[in-house]
Design a protein around this motif. Sequence first.
Motif, PDB file in Angstrom:
ATOM      1  N   CYS A   1       1.105  -1.232   0.095  1.00 32.60           N
ATOM      2  CA  CYS A   1      -0.220   0.134   0.007  1.00 32.60           C
ATOM      3  C   CYS A   1       0.654   1.074  -0.106  1.00 32.60           C
ATOM      4  O   CYS A   1       1.641   1.458   0.940  1.00 32.60           O
ATOM      5  CB  CYS A   1      -0.942   0.143   1.304  1.00 32.60           C
TER       6      CYS A   1
ATOM      7  N   ILE B   1      -2.809   5.072  -3.461  1.00 36.28           N
ATOM      8  CA  ILE B   1      -3.581   5.271  -2.882  1.00 36.28           C
ATOM      9  C   ILE B   1      -3.886   7.115  -2.839  1.00 36.28           C
ATOM     10  O   ILE B   1      -2.599   7.322  -2.154  1.00 36.28           O
ATOM     11  CB  ILE B   1      -4.415   5.178  -1.210  1.00 36.28           C
TER      12      ILE B   1
ATOM     13  N   ARG C   1      -6.067   3.946  -6.296  1.00 35.24           N
ATOM     14  CA  ARG C   1      -7.374   4.539  -6.321  1.00 35.24           C
ATOM     15  C   ARG C   1      -7.316   6.407  -6.197  1.00 35.24           C
ATOM     16  O   ARG C   1      -6.771   6.536  -5.217  1.00 35.24           O
ATOM     17  CB  ARG C   1      -7.578   3.358  -5.358  1.00 35.24           C
ATOM     18  N   THR C   2      -8.238   6.378  -5.749  1.00 37.90           N
ATOM     19  CA  THR C   2      -8.962   7.620  -4.959  1.00 37.90           C
ATOM     20  C   THR C   2      -9.504   7.164  -3.471  1.00 37.90           C
ATOM     21  O   THR C   2     -11.334   7.427  -4.084  1.00 37.90           O
ATOM     22  CB  THR C   2      -9.078   9.091  -6.288  1.00 37.90           C
ATOM     23  N   GLY C   3      -9.348   7.825  -2.668  1.00 36.23           N
ATOM     24  CA  GLY C   3     -10.579   8.348  -1.492  1.00 36.23           C
ATOM     25  C   GLY C   3      -9.676   7.832  -0.283  1.00 36.23           C
ATOM     26  O   GLY C   3      -8.822   8.314  -0.107  1.00 36.23           O
ATOM     27  N   GLU C   4     -10.377   8.017   0.706  1.00 34.72           N
ATOM     28  CA  GLU C   4     -10.298   7.323   2.261  1.00 34.72           C
ATOM     29  C   GLU C   4      -9.009   6.469   2.272  1.00 34.72           C
ATOM     30  O   GLU C   4      -9.695   5.178   1.362  1.00 34.72           O
ATOM     31  CB  GLU C   4     -11.193   7.392   2.926  1.00 34.72           C
TER      32      GLU C   4
ATOM     33  N   GLU D   1      -4.248  11.966  -7.780  1.00 37.73           N
ATOM     34  CA  GLU D   1      -4.221  11.023  -7.750  1.00 37.73           C
ATOM     35  C   GLU D   1      -2.877  10.871  -9.738  1.00 37.73           C
ATOM     36  O   GLU D   1      -1.682  10.281  -9.666  1.00 37.73           O
ATOM     37  CB  GLU D   1      -5.166  10.815  -8.726  1.00 37.73           C
TER      38      GLU D   1
ATOM     39  N   GLN E   1     -10.172   2.306   0.654  1.00 46.04           N
ATOM     40  CA  GLN E   1      -9.620   1.803  -0.218  1.00 46.04           C
ATOM     41  C   GLN E   1      -8.620   0.739  -0.384  1.00 46.04           C
ATOM     42  O   GLN E   1      -8.611  -0.345  -1.199  1.00 46.04           O
ATOM     43  CB  GLN E   1      -8.725   3.426  -1.218  1.00 46.04           C
TER      44      GLN E   1
ATOM     45  N   ASP F   1       1.121   5.635  -0.824  1.00 41.69           N
ATOM     46  CA  ASP F   1       0.728   7.582  -1.045  1.00 41.69           C
ATOM     47  C   ASP F   1       1.629   7.763  -2.114  1.00 41.69           C
ATOM     48  O   ASP F   1       1.821   9.201  -1.538  1.00 41.69           O
ATOM     49  CB  ASP F   1      -0.098   8.150   0.259  1.00 41.69           C
TER      50      ASP F   1
ATOM     51  N   ALA G   1     -11.755  -2.307   0.336  1.00 38.64           N
ATOM     52  CA  ALA G   1     -11.904  -2.638  -0.778  1.00 38.64           C
ATOM     53  C   ALA G   1     -11.435  -3.313  -1.706  1.00 38.64           C
ATOM     54  O   ALA G   1     -11.762  -4.499  -1.982  1.00 38.64           O
ATOM     55  CB  ALA G   1     -12.174  -0.655  -2.231  1.00 38.64           C
ATOM     56  N   GLU G   2      -9.570  -3.130  -2.516  1.00 38.71           N
ATOM     57  CA  GLU G   2      -8.662  -3.751  -2.736  1.00 38.71           C
ATOM     58  C   GLU G   2      -8.654  -5.202  -1.803  1.00 38.71           C
ATOM     59  O   GLU G   2      -8.798  -6.881  -2.679  1.00 38.71           O
ATOM     60  CB  GLU G   2      -7.930  -3.137  -2.963  1.00 38.71           C
TER      61      GLU G   2
ATOM     62  N   GLU H   1      -5.233  10.232  -1.622  1.00 39.82           N
ATOM     63  CA  GLU H   1      -6.933  10.520  -1.029  1.00 39.82           C
ATOM     64  C   GLU H   1      -7.824  11.969  -1.317  1.00 39.82           C
ATOM     65  O   GLU H   1      -8.556  12.136  -0.875  1.00 39.82           O
ATOM     66  CB  GLU H   1      -6.236  11.544   0.944  1.00 39.82           C
TER      67      GLU H   1
END
Length: 278
Positions: free
Chosen positions: A6, A36, A57-60, A43, A64, A8, A67-68, A38
């Motif tokens: 993971c 990721i 992915r974009t978001g919290e 992005e 994310q 960012d 979800a993955e 945020e």
Amino acid sequence: MNILICSDGTSASDDAARLAGRLAHATKAQVTLLGIAEHPGDEQPLRQALDKQTVVRTGEPIGQILAETSAKKYDLIVIGSRRSTASGRSWQSHRTYEIIKAVEPPVLVAIGNYERLSRILLCSGGKRFIDDTVRLTGTLAAALQAEVTLFHVMAEPPAIYAHLLELEEDVTALLASGSELGRNLVAEKKALEKFGVIVKVRVRHGFVVDQLLDEMRAGNYNLIVSGSSRARGPLQHYIMGDVTKRILDSAECSVLVARSQLPGPAKGLWQSLARLFR
């Protein structure tokens, strides 16, 4: 083995990627890098910083990652160390804890220097056995040619039972004693040795957190394995006990937070052995 990294785009994520890369090379694992962002504006820079084959992915972040890991099966999640300062000490951030509690697979938090991964500390509670945790630890140790120390902390007995303390400090005598703790540690040790790794057993006495922190400081370990358990009832998340939190807050090396299995009816020795303490 299937590993999810993971990221960012921060230096902490770079640490996670380097650690996961070493593990993937040693275990011949497949690796997915989850980037990721945020905020939507982050992005495109993140895509440019990461490999083209990376999932972005974009978001919290916690949502994310969840979800993955819900959409695809992973054997291990690797995240960077997120620390914040509190009362003059360095503590893992709330986000790190929330990721560990939310996702199903084991979580490896990259901390400190991991150029050499040769000594693993596996924390055992001495009551119930978690075969998935031992299997993962054994797999990593075998691939890395690392030594495993199976570690357990006993409560300090009253002074009138000092002779019991002497027996328990003699690990060889303890393993041969036929006691419940001795049988459980023997079973865990044999399970690890099936992977062809060298296993040592260490037993300390006293307050669990204090003794564990002393062992961590004295043992020059490269990886510490602790546990978490699933919350009872309808809540689908994992709980980290005080011991695991203190490990994460105090560790100078990477920490693997393993998963306990759902409790079931006992079917022999394996089901009655110790789970990792929380």
